[in-house]
Design an enzyme around this catalytic site. Structure first.
Site, PDB file in Angstrom:
ATOM      1  N   GLY A 240     -12.983  43.683  26.779  1.00  0.00           N
ATOM      2  CA  GLY A 240     -13.022  44.962  26.094  1.00  0.00           C
ATOM      3  C   GLY A 240     -12.087  46.040  26.580  1.00  0.00           C
ATOM      4  N   GLU A 275     -14.402  38.349  30.718  1.00  0.00           N
ATOM      5  CA  GLU A 275     -13.741  37.710  29.572  1.00  0.00           C
ATOM      6  C   GLU A 275     -12.626  38.603  29.027  1.00  0.00           C
ATOM      7  OE1 GLU A 275     -17.055  37.458  26.899  1.00  0.00           O
ATOM      8  OE2 GLU A 275     -17.957  35.762  27.927  1.00  0.00           O
ATOM      9  N   PRO A 276     -11.624  38.931  29.836  1.00  0.00           N
ATOM     10  CA  PRO A 276     -10.569  39.823  29.346  1.00  0.00           C
ATOM     11  C   PRO A 276      -9.648  39.118  28.362  1.00  0.00           C
ATOM     12  CG  PRO A 276      -9.974  38.977  31.496  1.00  0.00           C
ATOM     13  CD  PRO A 276     -11.353  38.452  31.216  1.00  0.00           C
ATOM     14  N   GLY A 277      -9.227  39.811  27.343  1.00  0.00           N
ATOM     15  CA  GLY A 277      -8.262  39.269  26.392  1.00  0.00           C
ATOM     16  C   GLY A 277      -7.071  40.208  26.288  1.00  0.00           C
ATOM     17  N   ARG A 278      -7.267  41.248  25.495  1.00  0.00           N
ATOM     18  CA  ARG A 278      -6.189  42.190  25.180  1.00  0.00           C
ATOM     19  C   ARG A 278      -5.504  42.776  26.422  1.00  0.00           C
ATOM     20  NH1 ARG A 278      -6.406  45.350  20.325  1.00  0.00           N
ATOM     21  NH2 ARG A 278      -8.605  44.768  20.241  1.00  0.00           N
ATOM     22  N   ARG A 315      -3.023  44.034  12.314  1.00  0.00           N
ATOM     23  CA  ARG A 315      -3.780  45.150  12.896  1.00  0.00           C
ATOM     24  C   ARG A 315      -3.598  46.490  12.171  1.00  0.00           C
ATOM     25  NH1 ARG A 315      -3.072  46.936  17.324  1.00  0.00           N
ATOM     26  NH2 ARG A 315      -5.226  47.354  17.840  1.00  0.00           N
ATOM     27  N   TYR A 319      -7.072  47.663  10.846  1.00  0.00           N
ATOM     28  CA  TYR A 319      -7.747  48.701  11.640  1.00  0.00           C
ATOM     29  C   TYR A 319      -7.042  50.047  11.576  1.00  0.00           C
ATOM     30  CZ  TYR A 319      -9.062  44.310  14.068  1.00  0.00           C
ATOM     31  OH  TYR A 319      -9.463  43.042  14.386  1.00  0.00           O
ATOM     32  N   CYS A 344       3.034  42.600  -1.419  1.00  0.00           N
ATOM     33  CA  CYS A 344       2.637  43.404  -2.564  1.00  0.00           C
ATOM     34  C   CYS A 344       1.235  43.964  -2.392  1.00  0.00           C
ATOM     35  CB  CYS A 344       2.775  42.569  -3.839  1.00  0.00           C
ATOM     36  SG  CYS A 344       4.496  42.129  -4.078  1.00  0.00           S
TER      37      CYS A 344
HETATM   38  C1  PLP Z   1     -13.148  39.267  21.701  1.00  0.00           C
HETATM   39  C2  PLP Z   1     -14.021  38.974  22.849  1.00  0.00           C
HETATM   40  C3  PLP Z   1     -13.577  39.189  24.156  1.00  0.00           C
HETATM   41  C4  PLP Z   1     -12.225  39.775  24.490  1.00  0.00           C
HETATM   42  O1  PLP Z   1     -12.104  41.103  24.103  1.00  0.00           O
HETATM   43  P1  PLP Z   1     -10.834  41.947  24.557  1.00  0.00           P
HETATM   44  O2  PLP Z   1     -11.073  43.281  23.985  1.00  0.00           O
HETATM   45  O3  PLP Z   1      -9.632  41.297  24.016  1.00  0.00           O
HETATM   46  O4  PLP Z   1     -10.838  41.974  26.059  1.00  0.00           O
HETATM   47  C5  PLP Z   1     -14.416  38.837  25.197  1.00  0.00           C
HETATM   48  N1  PLP Z   1     -15.649  38.323  24.959  1.00  0.00           N
HETATM   49  C6  PLP Z   1     -16.110  38.111  23.717  1.00  0.00           C
HETATM   50  C7  PLP Z   1     -17.455  37.538  23.526  1.00  0.00           C
HETATM   51  C8  PLP Z   1     -15.325  38.436  22.623  1.00  0.00           C
HETATM   52  O5  PLP Z   1     -15.779  38.222  21.384  1.00  0.00           O
END
Ligand code: PLP
Length: 420
Positions: A240, A275-278, A315, A319, A344
């Site tokens: 998050g 669980e880092p992503g972004r 995005r 968003y 279009c």
């Molecule tokens: C999308 C998601 C993440 C990653 O979120 P980021 O904002 O990219 O860090 C982690 N855990 C779960 C369960 C998610 O759905």
């Protein structure tokens, strides 16, 4: 901090001028920087280094490209997956079963079997119904599914409504006030081992306070579960953390995040999972595009029509998200422009009335901070095919996802005999 910088007036990815990549593979193309991916993975690990037991699972949905996953796996990260397809990718990239966490509200029976057979480390289950089904599937195979219960803490992540996941009305997790009962009932089922609790309240968070509020509630739940005789050895704090999309925006650093986690969670006596992503891959990619033409308008800003569109980078359309736009070879002059793609739909708009580097037909430009939720959300809308992806490493680069041409998509379609 990323590795997309100007060298002698030309925007480069690490040491590769972006024009070189455009000449080699065409546009639009996503360009990832290996050094930036590693830098962010290491910064995240360093921010948590003071915590005793930590497990980091890269949230694959942010960028599932196999080469990106390989970088993550070499950094020692596991994977947070949300589908059988992502699970297969994690394994293909060298992440091992025990380092994989399976999240998501809609795991199918087939996906549960796939996870069990891969020996994944943890299923994050999102409802009592799901837990009962998983327990039965595991028991029938003589296995035990290792699980955490995802709770919905009912806190407002103060982010875009479409990526907020921790409010009571969102579909994710079980209501926190019912969590202890559900955990206790699931724990006695054969086929399941309840070992922990999980939260993930949303994405692109700019403040730590909502996360802290959620973690405090999770800590109270752990105490309640233990008081009731349950074992809790793992707490998954989700992902998050947001990233700055606009130059000058300020977001909490991994170090500040880690300090907050230490303050709130260090007495829990659990393995803390993340669980880092972004935050790891967002700034590690740009979408490189070429201007098709500049369409003058009689009143107001001209339309700069680029060859990237909402199907390549969703995005902004989805968003209303902002991506900084920069010329690859800026002339020094500026313009106020509406930057749009060829699709279009009026939603195919990247910026309105934006002050950008002056651009003309044929010029190259980038959308910055496109490494997360970029290529992975691409579609073939308007029969445009799927965008290509490249990774740079110092002075070299490689195509890490081929451009899928419209003809390849059409080739998978069939006209039934009775329409011939
Ligand atoms: C999308 C998601 C993440 C990653 O979120 P980021 O904002 O990219 O860090 C982690 N855990 C779960 C369960 C998610 O759905």
């Amino acid at each position: 901090m990323d590795h997309f910088e100007y060298q002698n007036g030309v925007l480069c990815a690490e040491d590769v001028p972006l024009g070189t990549i455009a000449d080699a593979v065409g546009t639009p193309v996503y360009v990832y920087s290996r050094a930036t991916l590693e830098r962010h993975a290491r910064a995240f690990k360093a921010g948590l280094a003071h915590l005793p037991k930590v497990h980091i699972a890269f949230a694959i949905k942010a960028n599932p490209n196999l080469a990106v996953l390989k970088v993550m796996s070499r950094e020692g990260l596991g994977a947070d997956v949300v589908s059988g397809g992502e699970l297969a990718r994690a394994l293909a990239a060298g992440m091992t079963g025990p380092d994989i966490v399976f999240s998501g509200v809609g795991k199918t029976a087939a996906e549960m079997v796939q996870g069990l057979e891969a020996g994944i480390g943890q299923f994050n289950i999102e409802s009592e119904e799901e837990g009962i089904e998983l327990a039965a599937i595991a028991a029938a195979r003589g296995l035990r599914a290792v699980c955490a219960l995802r709770v919905n803490p009912d806190v407002d992540a103060r982010t875009h409504e479409k990526i907020s996941t921790g409010k009571a009305e969102n579909k994710f997790g079980v209501p926190i006030d019912r969590a202890a009962g559900i955990y206790t009932r699931l724990a006695v089922l054969p086929g399941i081992e309840m070992r922990g609790v999980a939260v993930h309240i949303g994405s692109q968070l700019q403040q730590l306070q909502p996360l802290e509020d959620a973690f405090i509630k999770l800590g109270e739940l752990i105490a309640e579960l233990r008081a009731g005789g349950q074992s809790v050895t793992h707490a998954d704090l989700g992902g998050g953390l947001g990233v700055p999309y606009k130059a000058g925006d300020v977001f909490p650093s991994p170090a500040e995040y880690g300090a907050m986690v230490g303050r709130v969670c260090s007495q829990w006596d659990v393995t803390l999972m993340f669980e880092p992503g972004r935050v790891i891959c967002g700034n590690a990619g740009v979408l490189l595009t070429r201007v098709i033409r500049v369409k003058r308008s009689s009143n107001g800003a001209p339309f700069v029509v680029v060859d990237a569109a909402m199907n390549d980078l969703a995005r902004p359309a989805m968003y209303g998200a902002w991506h900084d736009i920069d010329a690859v070879v800026p002339s020094g002059s500026r313009m106020i422009a509406n930057v749009v793609g060829p699709i279009c739909e009026t939603g195919d708009t990247f910026a309105m009335g934006r002050d950008i580097d002056a651009l003309e037909a044929g010029d190259l430009a980038v959308f910055r901070t496109a490494g997360a939720y970029g290529a992975t959300m691409a579609s073939s809308y308007n029969s445009r095919g799927f965008v290509c992806e490249v990774m740079v490493d110092g002075a070299k680069f490689a195509v890490v996802a081929d451009r899928i041409l419209p003809a390849a998509i059409t080739a998978a379609e069939r006209v039934p005999e009775w329409l011939e």
